[in-house]
Write a protein that holds these residues in place. Structure first.
Motif, PDB file in Angstrom:
ATOM      1  N   GLN A  37      -1.736 -64.403   9.190  1.00 56.19           N
ATOM      2  CA  GLN A  37      -1.071 -64.768  10.436  1.00 56.19           C
ATOM      3  C   GLN A  37      -0.118 -63.675  10.906  1.00 56.19           C
ATOM      4  OE1 GLN A  37      -1.904 -67.158  12.452  1.00 56.19           O
ATOM      5  NE2 GLN A  37      -3.478 -67.806  10.981  1.00 56.19           N
ATOM      6  N   THR A  38       0.492 -62.965   9.964  1.00 55.70           N
ATOM      7  CA  THR A  38       1.354 -61.843  10.373  1.00 55.70           C
ATOM      8  C   THR A  38       0.503 -60.752  11.023  1.00 55.70           C
ATOM      9  OG1 THR A  38       1.232 -60.714   8.219  1.00 55.70           O
ATOM     10  CG2 THR A  38       3.007 -62.322   8.526  1.00 55.70           C
ATOM     11  N   GLU A  39      -0.718 -60.561  10.498  1.00 58.49           N
ATOM     12  CA  GLU A  39      -1.627 -59.588  11.115  1.00 58.49           C
ATOM     13  C   GLU A  39      -2.040 -60.073  12.503  1.00 58.49           C
ATOM     14  OE1 GLU A  39      -2.519 -56.539  10.082  1.00 58.49           O
ATOM     15  OE2 GLU A  39      -1.010 -56.899   8.528  1.00 58.49           O
ATOM     16  N   ASN A  40      -2.229 -61.377  12.658  1.00 54.72           N
ATOM     17  CA  ASN A  40      -2.566 -61.924  13.970  1.00 54.72           C
ATOM     18  C   ASN A  40      -1.450 -61.670  14.976  1.00 54.72           C
ATOM     19  OD1 ASN A  40      -5.151 -62.894  13.611  1.00 54.72           O
ATOM     20  ND2 ASN A  40      -4.518 -64.961  13.060  1.00 54.72           N
ATOM     21  N   ILE A  41      -0.206 -61.806  14.521  1.00 55.59           N
ATOM     22  CA  ILE A  41       0.936 -61.551  15.408  1.00 55.59           C
ATOM     23  C   ILE A  41       0.935 -60.090  15.863  1.00 55.59           C
ATOM     24  CG2 ILE A  41       3.456 -61.414  15.494  1.00 55.59           C
ATOM     25  CD1 ILE A  41       3.506 -63.846  13.598  1.00 55.59           C
ATOM     26  N   LYS A  42       0.648 -59.197  14.910  1.00 61.23           N
ATOM     27  CA  LYS A  42       0.568 -57.775  15.269  1.00 61.23           C
ATOM     28  C   LYS A  42      -0.557 -57.534  16.268  1.00 61.23           C
ATOM     29  CE  LYS A  42       2.245 -56.157  10.752  1.00 61.23           C
ATOM     30  NZ  LYS A  42       1.873 -55.393   9.521  1.00 61.23           N
ATOM     31  N   ARG A  43      -1.692 -58.226  16.078  1.00 60.48           N
ATOM     32  CA  ARG A  43      -2.816 -58.058  16.984  1.00 60.48           C
ATOM     33  C   ARG A  43      -2.474 -58.532  18.397  1.00 60.48           C
ATOM     34  NH1 ARG A  43      -8.334 -59.973  13.830  1.00 60.48           N
ATOM     35  NH2 ARG A  43      -8.552 -58.136  12.493  1.00 60.48           N
ATOM     36  N   VAL A  44      -1.740 -59.635  18.480  1.00 62.21           N
ATOM     37  CA  VAL A  44      -1.340 -60.134  19.800  1.00 62.21           C
ATOM     38  C   VAL A  44      -0.507 -59.081  20.514  1.00 62.21           C
ATOM     39  CG1 VAL A  44       0.030 -61.860  21.029  1.00 62.21           C
ATOM     40  CG2 VAL A  44      -1.444 -62.556  19.132  1.00 62.21           C
ATOM     41  N   GLY A  45       0.442 -58.505  19.777  1.00 65.45           N
ATOM     42  CA  GLY A  45       1.288 -57.465  20.374  1.00 65.45           C
ATOM     43  C   GLY A  45       0.472 -56.278  20.847  1.00 65.45           C
ATOM     44  N   LYS A  46      -0.462 -55.825  20.006  1.00 63.78           N
ATOM     45  CA  LYS A  46      -1.289 -54.668  20.363  1.00 63.78           C
ATOM     46  C   LYS A  46      -2.227 -54.986  21.519  1.00 63.78           C
ATOM     47  CE  LYS A  46      -1.211 -52.605  15.745  1.00 63.78           C
ATOM     48  NZ  LYS A  46      -2.010 -52.278  14.518  1.00 63.78           N
ATOM     49  N   GLU A  47      -2.710 -56.232  21.579  1.00 62.04           N
ATOM     50  CA  GLU A  47      -3.629 -56.622  22.651  1.00 62.04           C
ATOM     51  C   GLU A  47      -2.958 -56.492  24.013  1.00 62.04           C
ATOM     52  OE1 GLU A  47      -7.130 -57.820  24.488  1.00 62.04           O
ATOM     53  OE2 GLU A  47      -6.743 -57.088  22.459  1.00 62.04           O
ATOM     54  N   PHE A  48      -1.661 -56.779  24.069  1.00 61.84           N
ATOM     55  CA  PHE A  48      -0.958 -56.705  25.341  1.00 61.84           C
ATOM     56  C   PHE A  48      -0.357 -55.332  25.600  1.00 61.84           C
ATOM     57  CE2 PHE A  48      -1.277 -61.237  24.791  1.00 61.84           C
ATOM     58  CZ  PHE A  48      -1.436 -61.706  26.095  1.00 61.84           C
ATOM     59  N   SER A  49      -0.093 -54.563  24.536  1.00 62.82           N
ATOM     60  CA  SER A  49       0.493 -53.236  24.730  1.00 62.82           C
ATOM     61  C   SER A  49      -0.560 -52.133  24.798  1.00 62.82           C
ATOM     62  CB  SER A  49       1.490 -52.925  23.609  1.00 62.82           C
ATOM     63  OG  SER A  49       0.846 -52.917  22.341  1.00 62.82           O
ATOM     64  N   ASN A  50      -1.610 -52.230  23.933  1.00 59.06           N
ATOM     65  CA  ASN A  50      -2.674 -51.222  23.909  1.00 59.06           C
ATOM     66  C   ASN A  50      -4.022 -51.913  23.707  1.00 59.06           C
ATOM     67  OD1 ASN A  50      -1.047 -48.643  23.882  1.00 59.06           O
ATOM     68  ND2 ASN A  50      -0.222 -49.623  22.035  1.00 59.06           N
ATOM     69  N   PRO A  51      -4.558 -52.545  24.757  1.00 61.94           N
ATOM     70  CA  PRO A  51      -5.778 -53.349  24.607  1.00 61.94           C
ATOM     71  C   PRO A  51      -7.014 -52.570  24.180  1.00 61.94           C
ATOM     72  CG  PRO A  51      -5.228 -53.058  26.919  1.00 61.94           C
ATOM     73  CD  PRO A  51      -4.049 -52.573  26.136  1.00 61.94           C
ATOM     74  N   SER A  52      -7.029 -51.264  24.370  1.00 61.61           N
ATOM     75  CA  SER A  52      -8.210 -50.462  24.022  1.00 61.61           C
ATOM     76  C   SER A  52      -8.019 -49.648  22.752  1.00 61.61           C
ATOM     77  CB  SER A  52      -8.577 -49.526  25.190  1.00 61.61           C
ATOM     78  OG  SER A  52      -8.925 -50.269  26.335  1.00 61.61           O
ATOM     79  N   GLU A  53      -6.978 -49.942  21.994  1.00 60.48           N
ATOM     80  CA  GLU A  53      -6.723 -49.234  20.749  1.00 60.48           C
ATOM     81  C   GLU A  53      -6.620 -50.228  19.604  1.00 60.48           C
ATOM     82  OE1 GLU A  53      -3.329 -46.735  20.965  1.00 60.48           O
ATOM     83  OE2 GLU A  53      -4.066 -45.572  22.678  1.00 60.48           O
ATOM     84  N   GLY A  54      -7.068 -49.801  18.428  1.00 65.30           N
ATOM     85  CA  GLY A  54      -6.985 -50.671  17.254  1.00 65.30           C
ATOM     86  C   GLY A  54      -8.050 -50.312  16.245  1.00 65.30           C
ATOM     87  N   SER A  55      -8.454 -51.286  15.460  1.00 63.68           N
ATOM     88  CA  SER A  55      -9.485 -51.074  14.449  1.00 63.68           C
ATOM     89  C   SER A  55     -10.371 -52.309  14.355  1.00 63.68           C
ATOM     90  CB  SER A  55      -8.849 -50.781  13.076  1.00 63.68           C
ATOM     91  OG  SER A  55      -8.112 -51.903  12.620  1.00 63.68           O
ATOM     92  N   LEU A  56     -11.573 -52.096  13.854  1.00 63.50           N
ATOM     93  CA  LEU A  56     -12.518 -53.190  13.680  1.00 63.50           C
ATOM     94  C   LEU A  56     -13.318 -52.923  12.415  1.00 63.50           C
ATOM     95  CD1 LEU A  56     -13.955 -55.749  14.719  1.00 63.50           C
ATOM     96  CD2 LEU A  56     -15.475 -54.266  16.032  1.00 63.50           C
ATOM     97  N   SER A  57     -13.325 -53.889  11.490  1.00 65.22           N
ATOM     98  CA  SER A  57     -14.056 -53.743  10.239  1.00 65.22           C
ATOM     99  C   SER A  57     -15.179 -54.768  10.182  1.00 65.22           C
ATOM    100  CB  SER A  57     -13.116 -53.940   9.042  1.00 65.22           C
ATOM    101  OG  SER A  57     -12.128 -52.930   9.012  1.00 65.22           O
ATOM    102  N   VAL A  58     -16.375 -54.291   9.838  1.00 65.47           N
ATOM    103  CA  VAL A  58     -17.552 -55.153   9.790  1.00 65.47           C
ATOM    104  C   VAL A  58     -18.241 -54.999   8.440  1.00 65.47           C
ATOM    105  CG1 VAL A  58     -19.779 -55.706  10.842  1.00 65.47           C
ATOM    106  CG2 VAL A  58     -17.897 -54.882  12.281  1.00 65.47           C
ATOM    107  N   ALA A  59     -18.543 -56.111   7.789  1.00 64.06           N
ATOM    108  CA  ALA A  59     -19.281 -56.093   6.522  1.00 64.06           C
ATOM    109  C   ALA A  59     -20.674 -56.639   6.774  1.00 64.06           C
ATOM    110  CB  ALA A  59     -18.565 -56.940   5.468  1.00 64.06           C
ATOM    111  N   THR A  60     -21.682 -55.917   6.288  1.00 71.34           N
ATOM    112  CA  THR A  60     -23.054 -56.357   6.502  1.00 71.34           C
ATOM    113  C   THR A  60     -23.969 -55.752   5.453  1.00 71.34           C
ATOM    114  OG1 THR A  60     -24.781 -56.590   8.190  1.00 71.34           O
ATOM    115  CG2 THR A  60     -23.653 -54.467   8.078  1.00 71.34           C
ATOM    116  N   THR A  61     -25.255 -56.082   5.542  1.00 67.08           N
ATOM    117  CA  THR A  61     -26.226 -55.549   4.596  1.00 67.08           C
ATOM    118  C   THR A  61     -26.762 -54.206   5.097  1.00 67.08           C
ATOM    119  OG1 THR A  61     -28.079 -56.643   5.712  1.00 67.08           O
ATOM    120  CG2 THR A  61     -26.950 -57.876   3.954  1.00 67.08           C
ATOM    121  N   HIS A  62     -27.469 -53.509   4.208  1.00 66.56           N
ATOM    122  CA  HIS A  62     -28.044 -52.219   4.572  1.00 66.56           C
ATOM    123  C   HIS A  62     -29.017 -52.358   5.745  1.00 66.56           C
ATOM    124  CE1 HIS A  62     -31.510 -49.432   4.410  1.00 66.56           C
ATOM    125  NE2 HIS A  62     -30.573 -48.520   4.275  1.00 66.56           N
TER     126      HIS A  62
END
Length: 324
Positions: free
Chosen positions: A76-101
């Motif tokens: 939830q603390t990470e979610n709070i940070k994401r909310v802040g970033k979404e409104f301050s820098n909507p096109s910046e951040g990171s995205l992690s995806v786990a999947t198969t080969h």
């Protein structure tokens, strides 16, 4: 109680109770972590970890519940940070995806290219693994999205939304006896050694079900999690390859004969999912829709409101999934 203390116990648990390794990963001191864990345990009146001398040996029953809640709080603390970033820098951040080969190699490249072109300032991290590894990464909040096909019971804590259907194909050298077969059957396939995916991986259960329905036991002589590895051993003559149809490249695999097997096996469904309670940023909605156009932001929000697997299945029951 301090947020830092919760992070310390969470990270120690993730590092197999190795405080030294945890200290290195957090760029802090081992004594400092040990002291903060003791202070937290003193405040709570219970031990989070059992000890033998100075070494942590296991997580206590109370510790299991404390760690579960700590994980939710940290998320939830990470979610709070994401909310802040979404409104301050909507096109910046990171995205992690786990999947198969197979998904990473054949299904995702066009989506990733489109996404990176649109969001050059978003760091995209791809993690490959088995369904078990993918579910563990998602359960421990190490990735934002999980993309998988089989073993949905491993993803019970995730909202798994259907993306597309796919099926298998048979790959053999061009001089193989099956090349002259006018109509392939499970019975004829069962006569040959097979090279395919490990159990519980990339639709393997559908394959096993097809043989069981005919009361046949497949002669699986080699298994791998990587479609390209399977094709390599088919070329060596080890056996008949059974892979996802998407894994066949008409150019790179022109030395192999493709035999359609859609009539032999039930189609599988690839799904994308995230932990309930995750704050979905704008570019995360876009990634989902790029990968699966029917999963619009509205559809994702509706899925987020579902409280059970049955409710989620009902939501998408009338959606005509594309065939890959």
């Amino acid at each position: 109680m301090k947020l830092q203390q919760l992070r310390y116990i969470w990270e120690v648990a993730r590092h197999d109770l190795n405080v030294s390794s945890t200290a290195q990963s957090l760029y802090t001191s081992q004594p400092g972590i040990s002291k903060q864990i003791r202070l937290l345990e003193d405040e709570l009146g219970v031990e989070v970890f059992s000890r033998s001398g100075k070494h942590l040996t296991r997580i206590t029953p109370a510790g299991e519940e404390i760690l579960r809640l700590a994980g939710e709080i940290l998320h939830q603390t990470e979610n709070i940070k994401r909310v802040g970033k979404e409104f301050s820098n909507p096109s910046e951040g990171s995205l992690s995806v786990a999947t198969t080969h197979t998904q990473a190699r054949y299904a995702l490249p066009s989506t990733i290219k489109t996404f990176i072109d649109k969001y050059p300032n978003v760091s995209l991290n791809m993690h490959q693994g088995t369904p078990m590894q993918i579910s563990e990464m998602a359960a421990e909040w190490n990735v934002d999205f999980a993309i998988a096909t089989e073993a949905l019971d491993l993803f019970s804590d995730l909202i798994m939304m259907p993306c597309y259907r796919w099926n298998r194909c048979i790959l053999v050298p061009k001089d193989h006896p099956l090349c002259s077969t006018s109509f392939l059957t499970i019975e004829s396939l069962a006569k040959h050694p097979l090279v395919t995916y490990v159990f519980g991986f990339t639709g393997r259960s559908r394959l096993d079900e097809a043989f069981q329905a005919k009361e046949l036991t497949p002669k699986v002589v080699f298994t791998a999690s990587d479609s390209d590895v399977i094709k390599t051993y088919v070329r060596l003559g080890l056996g008949v390859g059974i892979v996802a149809h998407m894994a066949y490249d008409p150019v790179a695999d022109s030395d192999l004969q493709l035999i359609d097997a859609r009539h032999l096996f039930t189609p599988s469904v690839t799904r994308i999912g995230f932990r309930r309670g995750t704050f979905i940023r704008g570019y995360m909605y876009d990634f989902i829709e790029m990968f699966s156009p029917h999963l619009t932001s509205e559809a994702v929000d509706q899925a987020h409101q579902c409280r059970s697997r049955e409710e989620l299945d009902d939501l998408f029951a009338k959606v005509e999934l594309p065939e890959y």
